[in-house]
Write an enzyme that holds these catalytic residues in place. Structure first.
Site, PDB file in Angstrom:
ATOM      1  N   HIS A  14     -25.296  14.957  13.760  1.00  9.96           N
ATOM      2  CA  HIS A  14     -24.313  13.889  13.528  1.00  9.96           C
ATOM      3  C   HIS A  14     -22.914  14.416  13.860  1.00  9.96           C
ATOM      4  CE1 HIS A  14     -21.833  10.872  11.628  1.00  9.96           C
ATOM      5  NE2 HIS A  14     -22.890  10.079  11.658  1.00  9.96           N
ATOM      6  N   SER A  30     -20.151   1.526  13.608  1.00  8.17           N
ATOM      7  CA  SER A  30     -19.602   0.254  13.129  1.00  8.17           C
ATOM      8  C   SER A  30     -20.535  -0.936  13.341  1.00  8.17           C
ATOM      9  CB  SER A  30     -18.224  -0.015  13.755  1.00  8.17           C
ATOM     10  OG  SER A  30     -17.309   1.014  13.395  1.00  8.17           O
TER      11      SER A  30
END
Ligand code: PGA
Length: 255
Positions: A95, A212
């Site tokens: 990540h 998002s």
């Protein structure tokens, strides 16, 4: 035929109360969903409790990271064997927050990929470009090089039953999601890149989008042929929004 995977990345959020409550609400809202794989990755301290609350549901347990070692004097670490023991299945590696805050290199992440494959857990390999790289037109080159480190260290077969999460760094947690048609082009590039080594592996690898994703924009992403679900941060902390994202992925599969 690929199934989408919608995975919640809780990051450094949660409590015993949240594990209990959010999972109960999701079980209720998602009980009829069949055309989408679902996973929740809470902080490591809550994995066992989450597993308990997920028992008997179709929602899998995920984790946010893993160490490269299996056992030994590595204070503070959690091994792939331990994650397997606790019942986790999908393990996020690479990540961008770990790359940034913990200086994780592509080589180190490839080692994590290897240890997960050896343990028969599913790596969720996060890749993606920074805003500057995006503006410089380097998106494809960055994604290719991040994948190549795994391809070179292991082989293309390592991507059998693996997951790639394409997460443009500038879209993570910012509300500035990438344009779905542009994401589709990147996903197609990633699949073609793997297909140069093995087309069958490329056709089955799950390529999620992350950055998002919310209840309002999810459906447009999932309509794209090479976007196989999503890795969801902020919007996974509310049952309503996460359930809507999962349902959008299942619906896109049916259309
Ligand atoms: P976000 O995070 O949905 O909050 O942008 C996604 C991720 O980091 O996986």
């Amino acid at each position: 035929m690929r199934y989408p995977l919608v995975m919640a990345n809780w990051k450094l959020n949660g409590s015993k109360y949240m594990v209990h409550n959010l999972i109960a609400m999701l079980r209720n809202k998602l009980s009829s969903v069949v055309d989408c794989d679902i996973a929740i990755a809470p902080p490591v301290i809550y994995l066992n409790l989450a597993k308990y609350h997920l028992a008997g549901s179709q929602i899998s347990l995920g984790a946010q990271d893993v160490d490269t070692h299996i056992v030994g004097a590595y204070t503070g670490e959690v091994s792939a064997e331990m994650l397997k023991d606790i019942g986790a299945k999908y393990i996020i590696i690479g990540h961008s927050e770990r790359r940034t805050f913990h200086q994780e290199s592509d080589e180190y992440i490839a080692e994590k990929f290897a240890v997960l494959k050896e343990t028969e857990l599913v790596p969720v390999l996060c890749i993606g470009e920074s805003e500057a790289e995006n503006k410089a037109g380097q998106t494809e080159a960055v994604c290719a090089s991040q994948i190549d480190v795994v391809l070179n260290r292991l082989s293309v077969k390592a991507f059998n039953k693996a997951v790639i999460a394409y997460e443009p760094i500038w879209a993570i947690g910012t509300g500035r999601f990438a344009i779905p048609s542009q994401v589709q082009a990147v996903h197609k590039f990633i699949r073609n890149h793997i297909a140069k080594h093995d087309n069958a592996v490329a056709q089955q690898v799950i390529i999620q989008y992350g950055g998002s994703v919310n209840a309002g924009n999810a459906a447009e992403f999932f309509m794209q042929p090479d976007i196989d679900g999503a890795l969801v941060g902020g919007a996974s902390l509310q049952a309503d929004s996460f359930a809507l994202i999962v349902k959008a992925a299942a619906q896109a599969k049916q259309d």
